[in-house]
Scaffold this active site. Structure first.
Site, mmCIF file in Angstrom:
data_model
loop_
_atom_site.group_PDB
_atom_site.id
_atom_site.type_symbol
_atom_site.label_atom_id
_atom_site.label_comp_id
_atom_site.label_asym_id
_atom_site.label_seq_id
_atom_site.Cartn_x
_atom_site.Cartn_y
_atom_site.Cartn_z
ATOM 1 N N GLU A 46 15.222 3.415 -3.193
ATOM 2 C CA GLU A 46 16.598 3.133 -3.581
ATOM 3 C C GLU A 46 17.051 4.054 -4.714
ATOM 4 O O GLU A 46 18.178 4.579 -4.691
ATOM 5 C CB GLU A 46 16.735 1.667 -4.033
ATOM 6 N N CYS A 69 12.872 -4.324 -5.363
ATOM 7 C CA CYS A 69 12.077 -5.028 -6.365
ATOM 8 C C CYS A 69 12.988 -5.549 -7.480
ATOM 9 O O CYS A 69 14.021 -4.967 -7.794
ATOM 10 C CB CYS A 69 10.991 -4.124 -6.929
ATOM 11 N N TRP A 164 -21.429 16.317 19.508
ATOM 12 C CA TRP A 164 -20.209 15.538 19.377
ATOM 13 C C TRP A 164 -19.905 14.921 20.735
ATOM 14 O O TRP A 164 -19.825 15.646 21.727
ATOM 15 C CB TRP A 164 -19.033 16.406 18.919
ATOM 16 N N ARG A 201 -9.980 16.211 5.705
ATOM 17 C CA ARG A 201 -10.235 17.654 5.599
ATOM 18 C C ARG A 201 -9.169 18.501 6.297
ATOM 19 O O ARG A 201 -9.318 19.716 6.386
ATOM 20 C CB ARG A 201 -11.615 17.971 6.200
ATOM 21 N N SER A 219 -26.786 -3.360 1.029
ATOM 22 C CA SER A 219 -27.298 -4.581 0.407
ATOM 23 C C SER A 219 -28.513 -4.336 -0.482
ATOM 24 O O SER A 219 -28.705 -5.015 -1.484
ATOM 25 C CB SER A 219 -27.639 -5.615 1.482
ATOM 26 N N PRO A 283 -22.782 0.551 15.553
ATOM 27 C CA PRO A 283 -22.437 -0.628 16.355
ATOM 28 C C PRO A 283 -22.755 -1.957 15.682
ATOM 29 O O PRO A 283 -22.082 -2.954 15.945
ATOM 30 C CB PRO A 283 -23.253 -0.434 17.635
ATOM 31 N N THR A 284 -23.751 -1.985 14.792
ATOM 32 C CA THR A 284 -24.125 -3.254 14.165
ATOM 33 C C THR A 284 -23.069 -3.724 13.173
ATOM 34 O O THR A 284 -22.595 -4.861 13.231
ATOM 35 C CB THR A 284 -25.488 -3.134 13.459
#
Length: 356
Positions: A46, A69, A164, A201, A219, A283-284
């Protein structure tokens, strides 16, 4: 309003953590000022439109994609600027989900005698800021999982070889999804196996100097100190369940089996004003996020290749024994990426609420 939405998209890669917003000022059926938000700390849409219109803004109509806002942040309130400029009518695509605003800007405009209409092109405006909206409403970021796979749904050979599977055109397309994101998330196993960069990149993408936050779920804190991503520009955040002395490691709640609580990890990212997360993982982890009901969108690049039954699957979803247990997707689009031998299919699908 369609023009305002077009303008908002100019901030697609740069406004983090703020929403993308566009604004158009109209007088005597002529556009007299346009603006969009480019970067946090700089002028809002604005204010930029008012600056272009100058004194002509008096008695003009304002079309803006998000409620102006009403509070003092890094910049002054936009509602006050519209009132001071003498705007006669404001059309707002959607109310701001931010509790600091949430109707207060609309009420301030109305109290000043300005006619206000809300809801014009609301769905299109919501599409500009899925992460900002979700973070404000739920305390969680919008999560996309990106996967490159063969046509038979395999992501790597049994040996782990995967570079790839998809084409150069697909990898270039991924750069734009990275640039849109506030953070790119992976697991430490992917770091140990591939040593990825997880950055943007593509020199053609203007990001106003920023890079998405790189996030590694780890973890047991196995993250190698010499990892490539730790040496690149931008921040790398390690989310771990251990008590450690490490500047870039964020401790999060863990379960009794010492696995990171995925929902709590995402809530921690939301507290850091992360709006959109792009998951580039194995995948996990991808499957765990899906089964936990934490994934909003799947971006799947399919290459015209068959890797066979021994190759690694698209996602790991243990416990699915009946068709009724399947994860249901809502396909939003299918598009060919690249040409000739470089051709892949990109599928974008919403993950339906599996918690229900």
């Amino acid at each position: 309003m369609n023009r305002a939405i077009q303008l908002a998209r100019k901030g697609l890669f740069t406004t983090h953590p703020n929403p993308r917003v566009g604004c158009v000022l109209v007088k005597n059926d002529q556009i007299i000022g346009e603006g969009f938000h480019l970067k946090a700390g700089e002028g809002h849409a604005e204010v930029n439109a008012l600056a272009e219109a100058g004194e002509e803004a008096n008695s003009a109509r304002c079309y803006v994609t998000l409620e102006p806002c009403s509070h003092q942040g890094k910049t002054p309130p936009c509602a006050d600027a519209l009132i001071k400029a003498g705007i006669s009518e404001v059309f707002i695509a959607m109310q701001d989900p931010n509790p600091l605003v949430a109707g207060k800007g609309i009420n301030k405009l109305k109290a000043a005698g300005i006619n206000v209409t809300v809801g014009l092109c609301e769905a299109q405006a919501e599409g500009l800021n899925p992460g900002f909206i979700k973070r404000m409403r739920t305390g969680l970021p919008y999560v996309r999982v990106k996967i490159g796979a063969s046509l038979d749904g395999r992501t790597a050979m049994a040996s782990g070889e995967s570079q790839w599977i998809t084409s150069g055109a697909s990898r270039k397309d991924v750069q734009r999804w990275r640039a849109k994101s506030s953070a790119i998330l992976t697991g430490v196993d992917t770091v140990l196996a591939d040593d990825p960069s997880m950055n943007v990149r593509d020199a053609d993408i203007e990001m106003a100097g920023r890079q998405p936050l790189r996030v590694v779920l780890d973890s047991q804190f196995r993250f190698p100190k010499n990892a490539k991503m730790a040496r690149l520009a931008g921040e790398t955040l390690i989310m771990t369940g251990l008590e450690i002395e490490q500047d870039n490691a964020l401790q999060v709640k863990i379960n009794s089996d010492y696995k990171i609580d995925l929902e709590n990890a995402l809530r921690e990212l939301a507290k850091r004003e992360i709006n959109e997360v792009l998951v580039e993982a194995g995948p996990t982890l991808s499957g765990a996020l899906i089964q936990a009901g934490l994934v909003d969108e799947l971006i799947l690049y399919l290459a015209p290749k068959l890797l066979g039954g021994a190759a690694k699957p698209l996602v790991h979803l243990p416990g699915l024994e009946k068709l009724a247990d399947c994860v249901q997707l809502d396909i939003q689009s299918m598009k060919t990426i690249g040409q000739g031998a470089d051709q892949n299919i990109r599928v974008i699908a919403h993950v339906l609420d599996i918690k229900s």
